[in-house]
Each structure stands twice: as structure tokens, then as C-alpha cells.
Design a protein around this motif. Structure first.
Motif, PDB file in Angstrom:
ATOM      1  N   LYS A 278       0.831  -1.202   0.000  1.00 44.36           N
ATOM      2  CA  LYS A 278       0.000   0.000   0.000  1.00 44.36           C
ATOM      3  C   LYS A 278       0.871   1.259   0.000  1.00 44.36           C
ATOM      4  N   ASN A 282       1.108   4.361  -2.629  1.00 43.79           N
ATOM      5  CA  ASN A 282       0.843   5.723  -2.153  1.00 43.79           C
ATOM      6  C   ASN A 282       2.089   6.591  -2.059  1.00 43.79           C
ATOM      7  N   ASP A 286       2.417   9.994   0.107  1.00 43.11           N
ATOM      8  CA  ASP A 286       2.753   9.685   1.508  1.00 43.11           C
ATOM      9  C   ASP A 286       4.213   9.249   1.582  1.00 43.11           C
ATOM     10  N   GLN A 291       0.638   8.285   6.845  1.00 38.77           N
ATOM     11  CA  GLN A 291      -0.785   8.161   6.524  1.00 38.77           C
ATOM     12  C   GLN A 291      -1.158   6.715   6.219  1.00 38.77           C
ATOM     13  N   THR A 292      -0.286   6.024   5.500  1.00 38.78           N
ATOM     14  CA  THR A 292      -0.565   4.633   5.152  1.00 38.78           C
ATOM     15  C   THR A 292      -0.587   3.754   6.397  1.00 38.78           C
ATOM     16  N   GLN A 294      -1.397   4.662   9.411  1.00 40.61           N
ATOM     17  CA  GLN A 294      -2.632   4.933  10.145  1.00 40.61           C
ATOM     18  C   GLN A 294      -3.817   4.229   9.489  1.00 40.61           C
ATOM     19  N   GLN A 295      -3.781   4.114   8.176  1.00 42.18           N
ATOM     20  CA  GLN A 295      -4.855   3.401   7.482  1.00 42.18           C
ATOM     21  C   GLN A 295      -4.830   1.906   7.776  1.00 42.18           C
ATOM     22  N   ASN A 298      -5.720   1.235  11.276  1.00 46.66           N
ATOM     23  CA  ASN A 298      -7.071   1.705  11.582  1.00 46.66           C
ATOM     24  C   ASN A 298      -7.089   2.641  12.799  1.00 46.66           C
ATOM     25  N   SER A 300      -6.601   7.015  13.862  1.00 49.62           N
ATOM     26  CA  SER A 300      -6.584   8.369  13.319  1.00 49.62           C
ATOM     27  C   SER A 300      -5.261   9.064  13.563  1.00 49.62           C
TER      28      SER A 300
END
Length: 322
Positions: A278, A282, A286, A291-292, A294-295, A298, A300
Motif C-alpha cells: 500500500k 501511495n 505519503d 498516513q498509510t 494509520q490506514q 485503523n 486516526s
């Protein structure tokens, strides 16, 4: 990415080549190598390592590798042997049988597992691996090729030259570390430095999974660096680890350990491969991976993971006390 990717004080043998510690000398002469060429017993492979089938490389690629091998060999002042297995150029003061065993029982299984779980692009340029049988010879070749004084480092990867030089007697974990860097350079050249070092360091100590297609990292000596920092209240946050652009020399050992164990943490959550793929997708949006992360986790804010990561880390102290 820096030109040099170094394995810092990699101690403890990598499980697949324990036989490399027991050196004997042979009188066989091959190529430029003289009677001091090192002959080793057949290296032990990984536990449950797969047998990797190879295909003949394209003739032009093989010829390119052979030309590169000659160019490199001419710059080295000590007697060495060379074995070309495109895309790899294997060189060193070991006999060619040992170089071939290193290729079949270490390099091919490592590449296979990394390709299954992380890397999609196949090597499209020669990768030179120079394995030496002592620290003195390692230092000499590093100076011959790069005018580099390696000090306490046991191996490094020169990204522009796609070349690994290492002292193999420190264990094949050094090779696995640097080979991860080399293959990552081809698949994901803009990988954040913290993750590049974390993923490479993870493979210093690992074994094959039961499915025979994954390298599973395990705990090693670096955990003591993290536990010591945690005890002193000096363990950086995960966010600060991820957001740094370059790994500073003053905290290099701590950062390597932090990145390695965060990679191990993600591996145990079965998120390491998904994060890699991922993040590669990205990369332009990123660059740090924050950011990846945190995704895939799961959350914030990555700071939410610090308590769980530190609790997990403390568990290694409990294991060592048993």
C-alpha cells in the motif's frame, strides 16, 4: 536514499549458514584465486527452505553481468573467484563451489520469499555480491572499490553500483540484510529510509514459515537497545520514527532497532506485507508512510499505537527472564 546502506554490528548467525563459521583451507586454484582460497563445507539451508527452480537468463543480460564482473575484479587487489548467475555476480575469496552453494541455499530462497511477500519487479540490472572470509579482507576490498573505511560495519550496500560487500564470517544475516536493500532498490527505490532499514534489519534473524514462502523475523540482540531506551524514558514515539527524513548517525543504533521491531510488530499483526504494498502505491502522496500506517492500523493518529507497541516490547524482557 543514501548511496550506502550499512548493516550495523550485525551479531548472531543467520540460521541458514551456520557451517560458514568453520573455515578450512584448500589448495585448489580457480581463476585469479590462489591456494589461499577458502573452501567451506556445504552451507546449511533454512529450516524448511524451498527448492528454487531457476531459468536461464537472457544471453544479453548474462553477457552484461560477465562484463561487469570483469570490471569489478580488475579493481580488487586480493585473489578472488567469480561466479556469474545473472542477475547475480558472486565474488569472493571462497572457492566456486562455496559461491554456488551460497547462491542456491541463501540468495535464491531469500529472493523467492521477498518476491512472494513484497517485491514485484524482477532485477533488471546486475547485482554484485562480494563475500569475504575475514574482516581484514572485507576492509581491503571496501577500500579497493570505494575507498571506504568500514570500521565496525560488517557489510554494506552501494545503491548506485548495485553492489554488496560483506564479511561472511559474521553470519548470513548480514547478507540477508543487504540483499533486502538491493532488491528493494529495484522494486521501491523511494521507500522511506526508516522502513528500508527496518525491513532489511528484520531479516538479520529469521526463518522460513511452514508454508515455505515467507521469511519470518524473530527477536535478536537489538531488542536490548530498545528496552534500555524505554527504561530511561528515551524511546522515541512511533510517529517520530516514521517522520524522520534521514537516520542520524548520533542515534543510528537506536533507530535501526526501533525500525526493526516496529516491522516485527507489524509482521505479527499480519500487516507488514499489506503496509509495504500500500505504501508503494501511495509513495508520491505519503513519502514518510505515516498516513498509510494509520490506514492499515485503523487509527486516526499513530500515537495511539505507542502504548500497545511498548507493552508488546516489554514482553521480550519477560521472555528473556524465563
Amino acid at each position: 536514499m543514501s548511496i550506502y546502506r550499512s548493516a550495523l554490528l550485525i551479531a548472531g548467525p543467520f540460521v541458514l549458514v551456520t557451517g560458514f563459521y568453520f573455515l578450512t583451507f584448500s589448495g585448489v586454484q580457480e581463476g585469479r584465486a590462489s591456494s589461499n582460497a577458502v573452501h567451506l563445507g556445504t552451507p546449511e539451508t533454512y529450516s524448511s527452505a524451498p527448492q528454487i527452480k531457476t531459468t536461464d537468463p537472457e544471453k544479453l543480460f548474462q553477457a552484461e553481468c560477465e562484463t561487469r564482473a570483469k570490471q569489478v575484479q580488475e579493481k580488487i587487489s586480493i585473489p578472488i573467484n567469480t561466479l556469474v548467475r545473472a542477475p547475480y555476480i558472486l565474488m569472493g575469496d571462497y572457492d566456486t563451489q562455496t559461491l554456488d552453494a551460497l547462491y542456491r541455499k541463501t540468495i535464491l530462497p531469500t529472493q523467492y520469499a521477498l518476491n512472494v511477500w513484497y517485491f514485484d519487479r524482477k532485477p533488471d540490472r546486475p547485482i554484485t555480491i562480494i563475500a569475504l572470509s575475514s574482516q581484514d579482507r572485507y576492509q581491503q576490498v571496501a577500500f579497493d572499490l570505494d575507498r571506504r573505511k568500514v570500521g565496525s560495519y560488517y557489510g554494506y550496500f552501494h545503491s548506485e553500483e548495485m553492489r554488496i560487500i560483506l564479511n561472511l564470517t559474521t553470519g548470513s544475516g548480514t547478507l540477508a540484510h543487504e540483499l533486502t536493500h538491493a532488491l528493494a532498490e529495484i522494486d521501491f527505490p523511494n521507500m522511506p529510509e526508516w522502513f528500508d532499514e527496518g525491513l532489511a534489519s528484520l531479516h538479520e534473524q529469521c526463518e522460513f514459515s511452514e508454508s515455505e514462502n515467507q521469511l519470518l523475523g524473530s527477536s535478536n540482540w537489538r531488542v536490548q537497545i530498545l528496552l534500555s531506551a524505554l527504561d530511561r524514558g528515551q524511546l522515541p514515539t512511533l510517529k517520530s520514527l516514521v517522520q524522520q527524513i534521514r537516520i542520524g548517525k548520533e542515534r543510528e543504533a537506536l533507530t535501526y532497532a526501533h525500525a526493526r521491531y516496529f516491522s516485527l510488530y507489524l509482521q505479527e499483526k499480519r500487516l507488514l506485507s499489506p503496509f509495504y504494498r500500500k505504501l508503494r502505491t501511495n509513495a508520491e502522496l505519503d513519502q514518510s508512510g505515516l498516513q498509510t500506517l494509520q490506514q492499515v492500523l485503523n487509527v486516526s493518529d499513530l500515537s495511539e499505537m505507542d502504548p500497545d507497541f511498548q507493552k508488546w516490547l516489554i514482553g521480550f524482557r519477560t521472555e528473556s527472564d524465563k
